[in-house]
Design a protein around this motif. Structure first.
Motif, short mmCIF file in Angstrom:
data_model
loop_
_atom_site.label_atom_id
_atom_site.label_comp_id
_atom_site.label_asym_id
_atom_site.label_seq_id
_atom_site.Cartn_x
_atom_site.Cartn_y
_atom_site.Cartn_z
N PRO A 131 3.47 16.14 -12.17
CA PRO A 131 3.04 16.95 -13.32
C PRO A 131 2.59 18.35 -12.93
O PRO A 131 2.83 19.32 -13.66
CB PRO A 131 1.87 16.14 -13.90
N ARG A 132 1.96 18.48 -11.78
CA ARG A 132 1.53 19.80 -11.30
C ARG A 132 2.74 20.69 -11.02
O ARG A 132 2.76 21.87 -11.39
CB ARG A 132 0.67 19.63 -10.05
N MET A 133 3.76 20.14 -10.38
CA MET A 133 4.98 20.91 -10.12
C MET A 133 5.68 21.31 -11.42
O MET A 133 6.15 22.44 -11.56
CB MET A 133 5.94 20.08 -9.26
N LEU A 134 5.75 20.37 -12.37
CA LEU A 134 6.40 20.65 -13.65
C LEU A 134 5.68 21.75 -14.41
O LEU A 134 6.32 22.61 -15.05
CB LEU A 134 6.45 19.37 -14.50
N GLU A 135 4.37 21.76 -14.32
CA GLU A 135 3.59 22.79 -15.01
C GLU A 135 3.86 24.17 -14.42
O GLU A 135 4.01 25.15 -15.16
CB GLU A 135 2.10 22.45 -14.91
N ALA A 173 0.81 -1.22 0.00
CA ALA A 173 0.00 0.00 0.00
C ALA A 173 0.84 1.26 0.00
O ALA A 173 0.49 2.25 -0.64
CB ALA A 173 -0.94 -0.01 1.21
N LYS A 174 1.97 1.26 0.72
CA LYS A 174 2.77 2.48 0.77
C LYS A 174 3.37 2.80 -0.59
O LYS A 174 3.40 3.96 -1.02
CB LYS A 174 3.86 2.38 1.85
N THR A 175 3.84 1.76 -1.29
CA THR A 175 4.40 1.98 -2.63
C THR A 175 3.31 2.37 -3.61
O THR A 175 3.48 3.29 -4.42
CB THR A 175 5.13 0.72 -3.12
N ARG A 176 2.19 1.69 -3.55
CA ARG A 176 1.09 1.96 -4.48
C ARG A 176 0.56 3.39 -4.32
O ARG A 176 0.39 4.12 -5.30
CB ARG A 176 -0.04 0.95 -4.26
N THR A 177 0.34 3.81 -3.08
CA THR A 177 -0.19 5.16 -2.86
C THR A 177 0.85 6.23 -3.19
O THR A 177 0.50 7.32 -3.67
CB THR A 177 -0.67 5.34 -1.41
N TRP A 178 2.13 5.93 -2.97
CA TRP A 178 3.21 6.87 -3.31
C TRP A 178 3.27 7.06 -4.83
O TRP A 178 3.39 8.19 -5.32
CB TRP A 178 4.52 6.33 -2.76
N ILE A 179 3.17 5.97 -5.58
CA ILE A 179 3.18 6.08 -7.04
C ILE A 179 2.00 6.90 -7.53
O ILE A 179 2.15 7.80 -8.38
CB ILE A 179 3.17 4.67 -7.68
N GLU A 180 0.81 6.60 -7.03
CA GLU A 180 -0.37 7.34 -7.45
C GLU A 180 -0.26 8.82 -7.10
O GLU A 180 -0.67 9.69 -7.87
CB GLU A 180 -1.63 6.74 -6.82
N PHE A 181 0.32 9.11 -5.95
CA PHE A 181 0.52 10.50 -5.55
C PHE A 181 1.49 11.20 -6.50
O PHE A 181 1.25 12.33 -6.94
CB PHE A 181 1.04 10.57 -4.11
N LEU A 182 2.61 10.53 -6.83
CA LEU A 182 3.58 11.13 -7.74
C LEU A 182 2.97 11.43 -9.10
O LEU A 182 3.30 12.44 -9.73
CB LEU A 182 4.77 10.18 -7.93
N LYS A 183 2.06 10.59 -9.57
CA LYS A 183 1.47 10.76 -10.90
C LYS A 183 0.59 12.01 -10.99
O LYS A 183 0.34 12.52 -12.09
CB LYS A 183 0.67 9.51 -11.28
#
Length: 308
Positions: free
Chosen positions: A296-300, A282-292
């Motif tokens: 992109p918001r930071m890059l924009e 769960a920690k890896t899965r939620t971290w990946i979803e959060f990064l996605k």
């Protein structure tokens, strides 16, 4: 039958007080239960249960063995529950690798935001400008800047795209003038980042008229980190290439100015790379979803600042 299963049979018999009741609870036959207990006693060379046709009683050795069995079985049960809950509850520690420029500017900020929602997840973050061996070095994930990823067998999630730009300090440009085209750079002090991410031989500019390639100008100064380059540029030492992530704070503060703003240098994809899709906790899965969503918001935001 393995030793843990034998212990379960023995503990169930002791708790139920009879082979028949234990067999019903274990969904097996009384004969099987009796054989398991006899085999366990043979292996231990110890009588654990005194039995008659009417009742059972634990021997002194059986009482001591039951206490140990119950503790072991409870530890195993808790371990199973903890491991199983990791699939549904974000908890534990993530060991993350990131390249220095993106790690400092994006990943640390992303971790801070993620932990507001998942405070039970802890992070070990290592910043280096190389791609580690995830399995050999024990990383849960690497966040990589690359044009393309090698075929490693790992899972890769594309988080977005970033690029590098030319920067200099206002004082340097006032003193030496502002270049109008890539070829004008030969008349300037061009500082170089030299590492596995940034190329050395050529500077490849991407602009409205396509690609222009300039042989790397001779440099009075080179360094292996983008953060060190930021300091050198802000001190007026020359013009240099900076990843947007490293340049952005200087651009906002006015200590750096973008040079040749109609050109980009070296576009890179940002990828989250991790070992497997199967049994992702769960920690890896939620971290990946959060990064996605977060990256992109930071890059924009940075794209708007870099464009001025």
């Amino acid at each position: 039958m393995d030793i843990l299963q034998s212990m379960r049979f023995f503990a169930t018999v002791a708790q139920c007080g009879s082979f028949t009741a234990a067999a019903q609870q274990l969904d097996t036959s009384t004969t099987t239960v009796s054989k398991v207990i006899s085999s366990l006693e043979d292996r231990l060379h110890t009588r654990l249960i005194n039995r008659t046709t009417r009742r059972l009683a634990l021997t002194e050795a059986g009482v001591r063995y039951l206490q140990r069995c119950e503790k072991i079985l409870n530890d195993v049960r808790e371990a199973d529950e903890e491991a199983g809950s990791s699939h549904s509850t974000p908890i534990g520690r993530l060991k993350i690798h990131a390249m220095a420029a993106g790690g400092n500017h994006y990943v640390i900020d992303a971790i801070a935001q993620y932990r507001e929602s998942y405070p039970s997840v802890m992070f070990d973050l290592v910043l280096t400008n190389r791609v580690p061996d995830l399995l050999e070095e024990g990383y849960d994930m690497s966040i990589v800047l690359a044009k393309e990823l090698p075929d490693s067998g790992f899972v890769a999630q594309r988080l977005g795209m970033t690029y590098s730009i030319l920067c200099a300090s206002p004082a340097y440009l006032k003193r030496r003038g502002v270049p109008a085209s890539p070829s004008d750079l030969y008349a300037h002090d061009c500082l170089r980042i030299v590492n596995t991410v940034m190329p050395v031989e050529h500077w490849r500019f991407e602009g409205a008229n396509g690609v222009e390639v300039v042989d790397t100008p001779s440099s009075p100064f080179q360094i292996n980190t983008a953060d060190g380059m930021t300091i050198a540029l802000s001190r007026g030492m020359g013009i240099g290439i900076q990843p947007v992530a490293s340049a952005i704070e200087g651009l906002k503060a006015g200590t750096l100015v973008r040079v040749l703003p109609d050109y980009r240098f070296e576009e890179f994809g940002m990828f989250a790379v991790y070992p497997s899709r199967k049994f992702v906790d769960a920690k890896t899965r939620t971290w990946i979803e959060f990064l996605k969503t977060c990256i992109p918001r930071m890059l924009e935001v940075d794209e708007k600042i870099a464009k001025g």
